[in-house]
Design an enzyme around this catalytic site. Structure first.
Site, PDB file in Angstrom:
ATOM      1  CE1 TYR A   1      -6.926   3.149  -0.315  1.00  0.00           C
ATOM      2  CE2 TYR A   1      -4.536   3.181  -0.104  1.00  0.00           C
ATOM      3  CZ  TYR A   1      -5.691   2.564  -0.529  1.00  0.00           C
ATOM      4  OH  TYR A   1      -5.625   1.358  -1.161  1.00  0.00           O
TER       5      TYR A   1
ATOM      6  CD  GLU B   1      -3.026  -0.761  -0.062  1.00  0.00           C
ATOM      7  OE1 GLU B   1      -3.020   0.358  -0.604  1.00  0.00           O
ATOM      8  OE2 GLU B   1      -3.778  -1.680  -0.435  1.00  0.00           O
TER       9      GLU B   1
ATOM     10  CG  ASP C   1      -8.049   4.278  -4.352  1.00  0.00           C
ATOM     11  OD1 ASP C   1      -9.273   4.017  -4.281  1.00  0.00           O
ATOM     12  OD2 ASP C   1      -7.333   3.877  -5.276  1.00  0.00           O
TER      13      ASP C   1
END
Length: 328
Positions: free
Chosen positions: A117, A36, A135
């Site tokens: 996020y 991520e 996102d």
DNA sequence: TAGGCGTGGAC
DNA sequence: TGTCCAAGCCT
């Protein structure tokens, strides 16, 4: 939005999802977190080989936490947004110190480099929490399905739509759809499992959702990089820890300016940053300047961990040395 | 809160 | 060539 649309999307995802290397790592906090962070503002194609390389070198967060900072920055070289790498190191060391990743969105959010996020994504994907990661893909798909022009209205709508107990899968399904079908330009509505449920598609103007962001003008700047040779080596330095390309290896040189420098350059390398473009004037010099640095063998330049600006600038200088007449 | 912060691919 | 855009974060 009813639950049927969500179920259709989950089915479509189960049948069509791309086989990304970190997808196999679902519910592994380290791999989920690493992927991520790498994927922040960075494409899947760029991240995939880097993710594999990081996992080979540092299979656990403990291994990453124990690694020298320069080695991690070197592996990150070329990925951009280098504050991510500095935060990655700080986060790994904080997690190793406490023994494991925290398991909730609110605790993850406190770690360096985990914003709204990423904290929600790790909580949902790795820990099964009903967090709602938004996102740019989730924002775009939700804006179109619900017909929302204002981006600020998207998170509330998303929270009504994510199916309880499936937030991790649903977020990834939305992101996969956003990357492959519900694209910013020319969305493939004819292949979309949500077409019948989509307000923007019904209006016939999917690209109008969400409303485009206002763009800013990008100024042009100049820099000088000293090209200092000693036999088959070149003099490199490390940039200051903070700011642009912070902590990264580089060619030496003075602060960049708005005006074109009055120098006799061996080559000029043009580079585009997000918020300005740069002409880097490569100027041969005889001796290293005062301060720390090292002689890097030209043959091992790739191992120096140069960010792309300096990697390509060095290539331009070497090409100009071989073919002086083409450097003009 | 708006701007700083990289890079490469698509078009 | 230039513009847009990508699994954003930090201050």
């Amino acid at each position: 939005m009813d639950a049927t649309a969500a179920a259709k999307l989950l089915d479509h995802y189960a049948a069509n999802a791309r086989d990304l290397p970190w997808r196999l790592a679902t519910r592994d906090p380290y791999r989920t977190w690493l992927s991520e962070v790498m994927l922040q503002q960075t494409t899947v194609a760029t991240v995939t080989p880097r993710f594999r390389r990081f996992l080979e070198r540092w299979p656990t967060v403990q291994a990453l936490a124990a690694a020298p900072e320069e080695e991690i920055l070197g592996e990150w070289a070329g990925l951009g947004y280098y504050a991510r790498a500095r935060n990655l190191i700080a986060c790994a060391r904080a997690v190793a110190e406490r023994g494991r990743f925290p398991a909730t969105e609110s605790e993850l959010r406190k770690l360096p480099g985990l914003g709204a996020y990423t904290a929600a994504a790790v909580a949902a994907i790795a820990f099964g929490e009903d967090a709602v990661p938004v996102d740019t893909n989730v924002e775009r798909v939700v804006a179109r399905v619900f017909g929302l022009a204002k981006r600020a209205d998207v998170p509330a709508a998303a929270r009504t739509w994510f199916p309880a107990g499936r937030h991790g899968d649903f977020a990834q399904a939305l992101m996969d759809l956003g990357a492959s079908i519900c694209r910013p330009k020319r969305p493939a509505c004819d292949r979309c499992p949500l077409a019948a449920d989509c307000r923007a598609a019904a209006l016939g103007t999917p690209e109008a959702f969400p409303a485009p962001k206002v763009k800013k003008e990008r100024p042009h700047r100049h820099g000088v990089a000293w090209w200092i040779r000693r036999g088959d080596e070149v003099w490199l330095v490390r940039r200051p820890a903070e700011g642009l390309l912070g902590g990264m290896a580089s060619l030496p040189g003075p602060e960049w300016t708005d005006d074109r420098p009055q120098v006799n350059a061996l080559a000029i390398h043009r580079h585009g940053f997000t918020h300005f473009s740069l002409d880097l004037h490569l100027v041969p010099q005889g001796d290293p300047p005062a301060g720390e640095g090292w002689w890097q063998p030209i043959a091992d330049l790739a191992a120096a961990g140069l960010p792309t600006l300096y990697r390509k600038a060095a290539e331009a200088a070497l090409a100009a040395e071989r073919e002086p007449k083409l450097a003009a």
